[in-house]
Write an enzyme that holds these catalytic residues in place. Structure first.
Site, PDB file in Angstrom:
ATOM      1  N   HIS A 139     -11.080   8.312  -0.175  1.00 10.85           N
ATOM      2  CA  HIS A 139     -10.263   8.807   0.691  1.00 10.85           C
ATOM      3  C   HIS A 139      -9.151   9.560  -0.031  1.00 10.85           C
ATOM      4  O   HIS A 139      -8.647  10.291   0.782  1.00 10.85           O
ATOM      5  CB  HIS A 139      -9.704   7.589   1.724  1.00 10.85           C
ATOM      6  CG  HIS A 139      -9.099   6.664   0.885  1.00 10.85           C
ATOM      7  ND1 HIS A 139      -9.783   5.715   0.111  1.00 10.85           N
ATOM      8  CD2 HIS A 139      -7.752   6.132   1.085  1.00 10.85           C
ATOM      9  CE1 HIS A 139      -8.961   4.779  -0.331  1.00 10.85           C
ATOM     10  NE2 HIS A 139      -7.711   4.932   0.291  1.00 10.85           N
ATOM     11  N   TYR A 145      -0.856  11.366   2.121  1.00 15.41           N
ATOM     12  CA  TYR A 145      -1.758  11.272   0.865  1.00 15.41           C
ATOM     13  C   TYR A 145      -1.886  12.552  -0.056  1.00 15.41           C
ATOM     14  O   TYR A 145      -1.906  12.338  -1.304  1.00 15.41           O
ATOM     15  CB  TYR A 145      -3.089  10.788   1.193  1.00 15.41           C
ATOM     16  CG  TYR A 145      -3.450   9.305   1.622  1.00 15.41           C
ATOM     17  CD1 TYR A 145      -4.064   8.327   0.713  1.00 15.41           C
ATOM     18  CD2 TYR A 145      -3.050   8.696   2.891  1.00 15.41           C
ATOM     19  CE1 TYR A 145      -4.261   7.178   1.018  1.00 15.41           C
ATOM     20  CE2 TYR A 145      -3.177   7.338   2.931  1.00 15.41           C
ATOM     21  CZ  TYR A 145      -3.865   6.696   2.070  1.00 15.41           C
ATOM     22  OH  TYR A 145      -4.075   5.416   2.108  1.00 15.41           O
ATOM     23  N   ASP A 172       0.770  -1.233  -0.134  1.00 12.85           N
ATOM     24  CA  ASP A 172      -0.143  -0.017   0.065  1.00 12.85           C
ATOM     25  C   ASP A 172       0.796   1.375  -0.059  1.00 12.85           C
ATOM     26  O   ASP A 172       1.617   1.362  -1.032  1.00 12.85           O
ATOM     27  CB  ASP A 172      -0.932   0.044   1.052  1.00 12.85           C
ATOM     28  CG  ASP A 172      -1.905   1.003   1.394  1.00 12.85           C
ATOM     29  OD1 ASP A 172      -3.061   0.841   0.514  1.00 12.85           O
ATOM     30  OD2 ASP A 172      -1.772   1.883   1.872  1.00 12.85           O
ATOM     31  N   ARG A 173       0.752   2.240   0.807  1.00 11.47           N
ATOM     32  CA  ARG A 173       1.690   3.394   1.059  1.00 11.47           C
ATOM     33  C   ARG A 173       2.941   3.082   0.996  1.00 11.47           C
ATOM     34  O   ARG A 173       3.874   3.623   0.502  1.00 11.47           O
ATOM     35  CB  ARG A 173       1.192   4.298   2.295  1.00 11.47           C
ATOM     36  CG  ARG A 173      -0.261   4.411   2.414  1.00 11.47           C
ATOM     37  CD  ARG A 173      -0.719   5.217   1.216  1.00 11.47           C
ATOM     38  NE  ARG A 173      -0.328   6.422   0.945  1.00 11.47           N
ATOM     39  CZ  ARG A 173      -0.811   7.140  -0.304  1.00 11.47           C
ATOM     40  NH1 ARG A 173      -1.396   6.821  -0.959  1.00 11.47           N
ATOM     41  NH2 ARG A 173      -0.039   8.231  -0.287  1.00 11.47           N
ATOM     42  N   HIS A 183      -7.263  -6.941   0.969  1.00 10.84           N
ATOM     43  CA  HIS A 183      -6.351  -6.087   0.698  1.00 10.84           C
ATOM     44  C   HIS A 183      -5.096  -6.122   1.547  1.00 10.84           C
ATOM     45  O   HIS A 183      -4.003  -6.044   1.059  1.00 10.84           O
ATOM     46  CB  HIS A 183      -6.836  -4.535   0.967  1.00 10.84           C
ATOM     47  CG  HIS A 183      -5.728  -3.490   0.868  1.00 10.84           C
ATOM     48  ND1 HIS A 183      -4.935  -3.083  -0.241  1.00 10.84           N
ATOM     49  CD2 HIS A 183      -5.160  -2.416   1.877  1.00 10.84           C
ATOM     50  CE1 HIS A 183      -4.224  -2.136  -0.078  1.00 10.84           C
ATOM     51  NE2 HIS A 183      -4.254  -1.971   1.189  1.00 10.84           N
TER      52      HIS A 183
END
Length: 290
Positions: free
Chosen positions: A150, A210, A105-106, A270
């Protein structure tokens, strides 16, 4: 909380920024980077599996967990280029000039940037359930993009997203832990509580992370795309079958960035390092032999 059998360290990586990191095992180094809304704990099972013959390094990214959360006055503190430099500095501080790198992910976006910016340091690269930032923005469209609300919320200028999320952080971050997990038992109650507690104290820095993806990160990636820069090391990408929903060929998108690519679809939610730890560990071990 810490990964059982691992030792916690606090390592300076930049001016005024230190990372909390769990280190265990011995052998060729592997760095594991967590995603949103998690901490290094997401790797607890995979890390234990790799530690039998590797030095496994699991940091909290800057802005997350117990790592420092610097302010972001210029919009660069949470650029993936900055966060990738943290990772290289961390590995060097622990005595490793080169290392294998996996991110979810990030953390996968940080790992991707590290592979582009520091090809001499990153020997092998694994990226879990993410797309490169420009590709991500390009494939999101129409009502199907609602799943990524988001991303758009946290891309807004400073003020509104921080206030909205800060008013009900457990509800906001817990929403993703619940929605994105196919097997709820994969994230036990104590680990979930640790994730939420960490996020409560990190709203501004998570939003800044983000927000960077809608600005400076996209600029950096597009510059690399225009220059024809690619990932030169062996790359493994593990993803859910997003293409079936959003209508794109994930493997083809990744192959444009990674000529030496193995792309696999994983049948889980996920949070695949927690939902399918044996499969993820096996895939990482296979990558390390390439």
């Amino acid at each position: 909380m810490n990964i059982p059998g691992f030792t916690a360290h606090r390592v300076p990586v930049a001016d005024g920024v230190s990372l909390h990191v769990a280190v265990g095992g011995a052998g060729r180094p592997v760095v594991l980077l967590h995603g949103f809304p998690q901490t290094h704990l997401m790797w607890r099972q995979v890390a234990a599996g790799l530690a039998s013959d590797h030095t496994v390094i699991c940091p909290d990214l800057r802005g997350y967990g117990a790592s420092d959360k610097p302010a972001d006055p210029d919009g660069l503190s949470y650029a993936k280029r900055t966060m990738a430099a943290d990772v290289v500095a961390l590995a060097r501080a622990l005595g490793h000039e080169s290392f294998a790198l996996a991110g979810h992910d990030r953390g996968a976006l940080v790992a991707f940037r590290a592979g582009l910016d520091h090809p001499d340091a990153v020997t092998h690269l694994a990226l879990l359930d993410v797309l490169p930032t420009p590709d991500m923005w390009e494939v999101l469209h129409g009502s199907s993009a609602a799943v990524a609300f988001h991303l758009y919320l946290m891309a807004q200028p400073p003020g509104l997203p921080e206030q909205l999320i800060g008013a009900a952080p457990d509800l906001f971050f817990g929403h993703f832990l619940d929605l994105w997990t196919r097997d709820p038992s994969a994230i036990p109650a104590d680990v979930r509580a640790a994730y939420l507690a960490a996020c409560r104290t990190a709203v501004p820095s998570i939003v800044a992370d983000y927000r960077a993806s809608a600005g400076v990160d996209t600029e950096h990636d597009l510059a690399d795309r225009a220059a024809g820069n690619v990932l030169g090391m062996p790359v493994t990408v593990l993803q859910q079958d997003w293409g079936a929903v959003l209508g794109y060929d994930a493997a083809a998108l990744w192959r444009a960035w990674a000529p030496d690519l193995e792309h696999r679809t994983v049948d889980c939610g996920h949070f695949m390092a927690e939902e399918a730890p044996d499969e993820i560990t096996s895939a990482l071990r296979k990558l390390l032999t390439r």
